[in-house]
Design an enzyme around this catalytic site. Structure first.
Site, mmCIF file in Angstrom:
data_model
loop_
_atom_site.group_PDB
_atom_site.id
_atom_site.type_symbol
_atom_site.label_atom_id
_atom_site.label_comp_id
_atom_site.label_asym_id
_atom_site.label_seq_id
_atom_site.Cartn_x
_atom_site.Cartn_y
_atom_site.Cartn_z
ATOM 1 N N ARG A 90 -17.028 -2.421 46.724
ATOM 2 C CA ARG A 90 -16.478 -3.264 45.835
ATOM 3 C C ARG A 90 -15.093 -3.368 46.449
ATOM 4 N NH1 ARG A 90 -20.828 -4.961 45.237
ATOM 5 N NH2 ARG A 90 -21.825 -5.676 43.157
ATOM 6 N N HIS A 150 -19.613 -11.178 52.223
ATOM 7 C CA HIS A 150 -20.458 -10.314 51.135
ATOM 8 C C HIS A 150 -21.687 -10.823 51.659
ATOM 9 C CE1 HIS A 150 -20.645 -8.789 46.790
ATOM 10 N NE2 HIS A 150 -21.533 -8.114 47.738
ATOM 11 N N GLU A 154 -12.535 -12.377 45.163
ATOM 12 C CA GLU A 154 -13.526 -12.804 46.085
ATOM 13 C C GLU A 154 -14.120 -14.221 45.578
ATOM 14 O OE1 GLU A 154 -17.990 -11.172 46.600
ATOM 15 O OE2 GLU A 154 -16.640 -9.766 47.586
#
Length: 218
Positions: free
Chosen positions: A129, A177, A158
Site C-alpha cells: 500500500r 495498481h 491513488e
C-alpha cells in the site's frame, strides 16, 4: 490466495529483473545511447531478497523464489514474530519487496532513513500500500540517488496528483495498481469462489477460508 497469485508473479518478475540491474541499465542506455553493461546488478546467484510481510502474497513469492539461487529473508508484519529488523533489511538486501498488510500500525513504516541506507544500485518494490511508505521522503532520496530504483504499483493518494514526481523521476517506474487480478486473472478468483461454494453445499471443508488469525499473524 487467488489474488495473491498475480501479485506474486508481478513481484517475482520485478525481483529477477531488479537483481540483474535491468531497470538501471535500461535508463543508462537510453540516456547515453551507448551500449554497455553499466548499471548491471549482481544477478540472482546468492543475492539477498527481502520480503516485507508474511501473508498469502509473500508465501506464494517465497515458493517461487525457492527455485532460484537467492537468499530470501522474510520480515513478518508483527514485531513479536520478527527475527530481523526493517533497518537491517534495507541495509543488506539488494531487492526489497513490500507486502505488508493494510493495517493502521503499518502506516509510514518505511521512512527516509530506510531509503538512504539502501545499497548502491538497490531496488525497492511496492505492491503493498502506498500509505506504508513516506512517499515524499522516498522521492527525495530517489532524486538524490539515481543509482537506486523504485518500482511503485501503489501510491497514496491513488491516483497520484498530476504534479507528483512519481511521474517524472527517471529511476521511479510507476504502474497503475495492476499487480492484482485484472482481466483474465479475475476468472481465477471467480473459479475459486465457485469451487468453495460447491464444497460448502456438499458439506465439505472449504479450501480458501480467510480467518481473523490469518490477518493478525501475517
Amino acid at each position: 490466495r487467488a489474488n495473491a497469485i498475480p501479485v506474486a508473479e508481478f513481484a517475482f518478475s520485478q525481483i529477477l529483473l531488479g537483481l540483474k540491474g535491468f531497470f538501471r541499465n535500461n535508463r543508462i542506455l537510453r540516456e547515453t545511447r551507448r551500449f554497455s553493461a553499466e548499471g548491471a546488478g549482481p544477478g540472482a546467484y546468492g543475492e539477498e531478497v527481502a520480503l516485507l510481510g508474511a501473508g498469502a502474497i509473500s508465501t506464494r513469492l517465497q515458493e517461487m523464489l525457492a527455485r532460484c539461487d537467492v537468499k530470501v529473508t522474510v520480515m513478518p508484519s508483527r514485531p513479536e514474530r520478527r527475527t530481523v529488523t526493517l533497518d537491517e533489511l534495507f541495509r543488506r538486501a539488494f531487492v526489497i519487496s513490500n507486502h505488508l498488510p493494510d493495517r493502521a500500525d503499518n502506516k509510514r513504516t518505511i521512512t527516509r532513513a530506510h531509503f538512504e541506507s539502501m545499497r548502491p544500485g538497490a531496488v525497492f518494490i511496492n505492491t503493498g500500500r502506498g500509505g506504508q511508505v513516506d512517499e515524499e521522503a522516498m522521492l527525495d532520496v530517489m532524486a538524490a540517488r539515481p543509482d537506486l530504483t523504485a518500482l511503485i504499483d501503489v501510491t497514496e493518494p491513488e491516483p497520484p496528483a498530476s504534479s507528483s514526481r512519481l511521474y517524472t523521476l527517471p529511476n521511479v517506474c510507476l504502474t497503475g495498481h495492476i499487480a492484482g487480478s485484472w482481466n483474465d486473472e479475475v476468472h481465477r478468483m471467480a473459479d475459486w469462489v465457485i469451487a468453495d461454494l460447491e464444497r460448502c453445499l456438499a458439506g465439505e471443508p472449504m479450501r480458501n477460508l480467510v480467518t481473523e488469525s490469518m490477518l493478525l499473524t501475517s
